[in-house]
Structures are given as structure tokens and as C-alpha cells.
Design an enzyme around this catalytic site. Sequence first.
Site, PDB file in Angstrom:
ATOM      1  N   LEU A 185       0.828  -1.216   0.000  1.00 30.04           N
ATOM      2  CA  LEU A 185       0.000   0.000   0.000  1.00 30.04           C
ATOM      3  C   LEU A 185       0.861   1.265   0.000  1.00 30.04           C
ATOM      4  O   LEU A 185       0.362   2.363  -0.232  1.00 30.04           O
ATOM      5  CB  LEU A 185      -0.854   0.051   1.265  1.00 30.04           C
ATOM      6  CG  LEU A 185      -2.101  -0.809   1.336  1.00 30.04           C
ATOM      7  CD1 LEU A 185      -2.752  -0.648   2.703  1.00 30.04           C
ATOM      8  CD2 LEU A 185      -3.084  -0.402   0.239  1.00 30.04           C
ATOM      9  N   SER A 222      11.768  -2.869   3.031  1.00 30.14           N
ATOM     10  CA  SER A 222      10.964  -3.891   3.706  1.00 30.14           C
ATOM     11  C   SER A 222      11.642  -5.236   3.524  1.00 30.14           C
ATOM     12  O   SER A 222      12.776  -5.323   3.056  1.00 30.14           O
ATOM     13  CB  SER A 222       9.524  -3.842   3.202  1.00 30.14           C
ATOM     14  OG  SER A 222       8.712  -4.606   4.082  1.00 30.14           O
ATOM     15  N   LYS A 268      15.505  -5.468   5.630  1.00 28.68           N
ATOM     16  CA  LYS A 268      15.555  -4.525   6.758  1.00 28.68           C
ATOM     17  C   LYS A 268      16.839  -4.609   7.581  1.00 28.68           C
ATOM     18  O   LYS A 268      17.281  -3.610   8.142  1.00 28.68           O
ATOM     19  CB  LYS A 268      14.350  -4.746   7.678  1.00 28.68           C
ATOM     20  CG  LYS A 268      13.060  -4.198   7.106  1.00 28.68           C
ATOM     21  CD  LYS A 268      11.937  -4.366   8.103  1.00 28.68           C
ATOM     22  CE  LYS A 268      10.714  -3.609   7.634  1.00 28.68           C
ATOM     23  NZ  LYS A 268       9.639  -3.630   8.623  1.00 28.68           N
ATOM     24  N   ASN A 284      13.845   0.705   8.157  1.00 30.49           N
ATOM     25  CA  ASN A 284      12.757   0.711   7.153  1.00 30.49           C
ATOM     26  C   ASN A 284      12.709   2.026   6.380  1.00 30.49           C
ATOM     27  O   ASN A 284      11.889   2.194   5.488  1.00 30.49           O
ATOM     28  CB  ASN A 284      11.398   0.394   7.788  1.00 30.49           C
ATOM     29  CG  ASN A 284      10.790   1.595   8.496  1.00 30.49           C
ATOM     30  OD1 ASN A 284      11.504   2.516   8.903  1.00 30.49           O
ATOM     31  ND2 ASN A 284       9.482   1.598   8.646  1.00 30.49           N
ATOM     32  N   ALA A 300       9.157 -12.607  17.251  1.00 34.18           N
ATOM     33  CA  ALA A 300      10.580 -12.312  17.441  1.00 34.18           C
ATOM     34  C   ALA A 300      11.175 -11.702  16.184  1.00 34.18           C
ATOM     35  O   ALA A 300      12.390 -11.561  16.078  1.00 34.18           O
ATOM     36  CB  ALA A 300      11.324 -13.597  17.786  1.00 34.18           C
ATOM     37  N   GLY A 352      11.039  -8.644  12.900  1.00 40.36           N
ATOM     38  CA  GLY A 352      11.243  -7.200  12.846  1.00 40.36           C
ATOM     39  C   GLY A 352      10.130  -6.431  13.548  1.00 40.36           C
ATOM     40  O   GLY A 352      10.409  -5.458  14.274  1.00 40.36           O
ATOM     41  N   VAL A 371      -0.720  -6.827  14.862  1.00 44.14           N
ATOM     42  CA  VAL A 371      -0.079  -6.023  13.805  1.00 44.14           C
ATOM     43  C   VAL A 371      -0.633  -6.311  12.409  1.00 44.14           C
ATOM     44  O   VAL A 371      -0.372  -5.570  11.475  1.00 44.14           O
ATOM     45  CB  VAL A 371       1.462  -6.229  13.771  1.00 44.14           C
ATOM     46  CG1 VAL A 371       2.098  -5.781  15.067  1.00 44.14           C
ATOM     47  CG2 VAL A 371       1.838  -7.651  13.446  1.00 44.14           C
ATOM     48  N   GLY A 415      -3.575  -3.660  12.724  1.00 40.99           N
ATOM     49  CA  GLY A 415      -2.303  -3.092  12.294  1.00 40.99           C
ATOM     50  C   GLY A 415      -2.385  -1.902  11.346  1.00 40.99           C
ATOM     51  O   GLY A 415      -1.338  -1.381  10.919  1.00 40.99           O
TER      52      GLY A 415
HETATM   53  P1  NAD Z   1       9.054 -12.307  10.756  1.00 40.08           P
HETATM   54  O1  NAD Z   1       8.847 -13.413   9.782  1.00 40.08           O
HETATM   55  O2  NAD Z   1      10.394 -11.693  10.906  1.00 40.08           O
HETATM   56  O3  NAD Z   1       8.604 -12.843  12.206  1.00 40.08           O
HETATM   57  C1  NAD Z   1       7.443 -13.621  12.413  1.00 40.08           C
HETATM   58  C2  NAD Z   1       7.404 -14.114  13.854  1.00 40.08           C
HETATM   59  O4  NAD Z   1       6.221 -14.844  14.074  1.00 40.08           O
HETATM   60  C3  NAD Z   1       8.552 -15.050  14.211  1.00 40.08           C
HETATM   61  O5  NAD Z   1       8.972 -14.713  15.505  1.00 40.08           O
HETATM   62  C4  NAD Z   1       7.922 -16.435  14.187  1.00 40.08           C
HETATM   63  O6  NAD Z   1       8.547 -17.302  15.119  1.00 40.08           O
HETATM   64  C5  NAD Z   1       6.505 -16.138  14.619  1.00 40.08           C
HETATM   65  N1  NAD Z   1       5.531 -17.068  14.058  1.00 40.08           N
HETATM   66  C6  NAD Z   1       5.271 -17.260  12.742  1.00 40.08           C
HETATM   67  N2  NAD Z   1       4.310 -18.201  12.602  1.00 40.08           N
HETATM   68  C7  NAD Z   1       3.966 -18.589  13.849  1.00 40.08           C
HETATM   69  C8  NAD Z   1       3.035 -19.550  14.366  1.00 40.08           C
HETATM   70  N3  NAD Z   1       2.265 -20.285  13.543  1.00 40.08           N
HETATM   71  N4  NAD Z   1       2.942 -19.692  15.692  1.00 40.08           N
HETATM   72  C9  NAD Z   1       3.712 -18.947  16.522  1.00 40.08           C
HETATM   73  N5  NAD Z   1       4.605 -18.030  16.089  1.00 40.08           N
HETATM   74  C10 NAD Z   1       4.734 -17.864  14.782  1.00 40.08           C
HETATM   75  O7  NAD Z   1       7.969 -11.219  10.393  1.00 40.08           O
HETATM   76  P2  NAD Z   1       7.893  -9.658  10.761  1.00 40.08           P
HETATM   77  O8  NAD Z   1       8.568  -8.871   9.707  1.00 40.08           O
HETATM   78  O9  NAD Z   1       8.231  -9.429  12.182  1.00 40.08           O
HETATM   79  O10 NAD Z   1       6.321  -9.422  10.541  1.00 40.08           O
HETATM   80  C11 NAD Z   1       5.369 -10.083  11.351  1.00 40.08           C
HETATM   81  C12 NAD Z   1       3.972  -9.619  10.952  1.00 40.08           C
HETATM   82  O11 NAD Z   1       3.850  -8.241  11.190  1.00 40.08           O
HETATM   83  C13 NAD Z   1       3.652  -9.824   9.471  1.00 40.08           C
HETATM   84  O12 NAD Z   1       2.326 -10.297   9.389  1.00 40.08           O
HETATM   85  C14 NAD Z   1       3.744  -8.427   8.894  1.00 40.08           C
HETATM   86  O13 NAD Z   1       2.876  -8.252   7.794  1.00 40.08           O
HETATM   87  C15 NAD Z   1       3.280  -7.599  10.067  1.00 40.08           C
HETATM   88  N6  NAD Z   1       3.781  -6.217  10.044  1.00 40.08           N
HETATM   89  C16 NAD Z   1       2.862  -5.235  10.122  1.00 40.08           C
HETATM   90  C17 NAD Z   1       3.288  -3.922  10.115  1.00 40.08           C
HETATM   91  C18 NAD Z   1       2.274  -2.826  10.167  1.00 40.08           C
HETATM   92  O14 NAD Z   1       2.633  -1.686   9.859  1.00 40.08           O
HETATM   93  N7  NAD Z   1       1.057  -3.091  10.582  1.00 40.08           N
HETATM   94  C19 NAD Z   1       4.656  -3.598  10.038  1.00 40.08           C
HETATM   95  C20 NAD Z   1       5.584  -4.652   9.992  1.00 40.08           C
HETATM   96  C21 NAD Z   1       5.122  -5.976   9.989  1.00 40.08           C
END
Ligand code: NAD
Length: 290
Positions: A23, A69, A73, A94, A136, A138, A236, A260
Site C-alpha cells: 500500500l 521492507s 531490513k 525501514n 521475534a 522485525g 499487527v 495493524g
Molecule cells: P518475521 O517473519 O520476521 O517474524 C514472524 C514471527 O512470528 C517469528 O517470531 C515467528 O517465530 C513467529 N511465528 C510465525 N508463525 C507462527 C506460528 N504459527 N505460531 C507462533 N509463532 C509464529 O515477520 P515480521 O517482519 O516481524 O512481521 C510479522 C507480521 O507483522 C507480518 O504479518 C507483517 O505483515 C506484520 N507487520 C505489520 C506492520 C504494520 O505496519 N502493521 C509492520 C511490519 C510488519
Amino acid sequence: MGERITGHTLLIGLLATPIRHSLSPKMHNESFAKLGLDYAYLAFEVGNEELEGAVQGIRSLGLRGANISMPNKQAIIPYLDELTPAAKLIGAVNTVINKDGLGYLVGDVTDGTGAMQALRDEEVDVRDQTITITGAGGAATAIAIQAALDGAKEFHLFNRKDALFANVVETAEKINQHTKATAIVYDLADQESFKEAVQKSSIYVDATGVGMKPLENLSLINDAELIHEDLVVFDVVYSPRETKLLTFAKEHGAKKTINGLGMMLHQGAESFKQFTGEDMPVDYIRELLF
Ligand code: NAD
């Protein structure tokens, strides 16, 4: 938009892959148009392999900045000239600013501050609060560290024991060493500790992406005893607008549920301010895109 692009138009990039769904280009370009700013924002499909060349491209072509992104990152850090204190502590970038287009690139991170602004919009103040976070990656790291910098008191950080578990251990060390808050790490498989932690928290953040496709039928909380009337539940994920977690929390009497979208909007608005020096018209963009 083509009508307003001239030989003077300044370019902002977005370096990530996959990125076509984002977006951000619409959010920034609509804001430029609304404010009459002579900038354009384009997404570039760039992964780790192309990243060094792309960063050199920012310098060579004089882009005024870029958003970064996944999966770039963290990978971008060695290619930049300077990091803001928040980016250094969080260990991720970012937003890249090329001040005056002169080629000196500063990396910042607005995910955490964007999340804090989204919480403030909903009248949620993290100061002195006990917060439980799952995740855990980003998103989780940025939220935990920024909340600690903003005065939260105590963190209970949960993740499953996968490759990212070491990240959450490092995040807790950073919080304990560099902020006034305390943080404890747990394996998410320890469901007794998870229950206890959420019960004594006033804010629960799910920063895992569970609840988003293809995991839209999953929630990390399925036991109504975890939800209480003083608990703010922040997910989020913004697509779907209401994840299974948020529906469950609402049905079982959580104080507030927040998706989010606000985080997405405000992380963009803070980058926009750094790119242009102007405030993004957030109400207009919220209305238009969300
Ligand atoms: P990432 O892949 O680096 O981390 C994902 C985390 O979730 C890991 O710690 C993993 O162990 C855990 N995880 C994944 N599947 C799981 C499950 N089934 N059960 C338990 N734990 C699980 O991802 P990220 O970059 O940190 O992003 C995470 C989410 O945040 C994404 O959905 C992303 O779209 C969203 N996000 C939203 C915004 C926003 O502005 N709203 C910004 C950044 C990221």
C-alpha cells in the site's frame, strides 16, 4: 499522476520483495498529490542479492530516500553511512534518507514509533505498563524496544523455539541493558507462563502475523481466561481487518482491540516527514485507503 511528473520531480523508492501488493506507493503518491509536492514514489523488486547495487543506485541517481521492507531490513545496514539510535538498537532499517541528494545515507526505523502512535490514537499509553508480546521478527523487535524506550515497565516476550528465538533473547538483553524496563523471554510452548503473563498484562501484542493469510483461521489465544477487562489487544495484521484473535478478544470482554492499520499508516507518515519535511495528511489517507 503522470501529468505532474517533470524533470524536477524527486524520487523515493521502496526496496523489497515481494512488494507489488504494498500500500506504500499509493499512500505516499496520494499524499504528494494532495499536498502538491514534486515527488514520486516507486516500488522496486529488490532482494538481498540486488541490495548493494540498489543502495549504490540511491546514491548515484540521487533518490531522496527509500523505504526498506523484507527481506532487506537488516541486510541493508552494512551499506549505509549512519544509523539513528533507534535503528541501531532495534537492528533494522525501514527508512533511508539521502539528505539533499548528496549520497550520505542515514538509516532509521519507524515501525516502532508508528506502532506507538497507533496506540496513542486509541488512547493507549505504554508508560509504566506490563506488556506481553508474541513474535521475534522485525515487527516484534521494533515494538518491544520502542515501547521500552517510551517508558513501559515490564515485558514478557514469547516466541516458539524456531530460528528467530535467538532474536527475542537479544531483544530482552537490549531492553534490560539499555532501557529502564525489564524483559523476560519464554518459549511459547510454555502455555502456563503465557496465560499468567497475559493475565497480568494491560497490553498484549501479537506481532507474529498469525491470523493473516494463510493462517487466517489461527489465533495464539484461544482460552477465554486470558482475556480480561483491562487488556488492550493489539494485532499487527491489517488484512483481514479483524483477525481471529481480535474477534475472540472482543467477544470475551477485552478493553480494546486494535489492528495493524494504524501502525502501517503512522510508520509511513513518519518516513514521509523525513523524506519531505511535511506532515502526511493522515486523515485523508486513512479515509482514502483504509
Ligand atoms: P518475521 O517473519 O520476521 O517474524 C514472524 C514471527 O512470528 C517469528 O517470531 C515467528 O517465530 C513467529 N511465528 C510465525 N508463525 C507462527 C506460528 N504459527 N505460531 C507462533 N509463532 C509464529 O515477520 P515480521 O517482519 O516481524 O512481521 C510479522 C507480521 O507483522 C507480518 O504479518 C507483517 O505483515 C506484520 N507487520 C505489520 C506492520 C504494520 O505496519 N502493521 C509492520 C511490519 C510488519
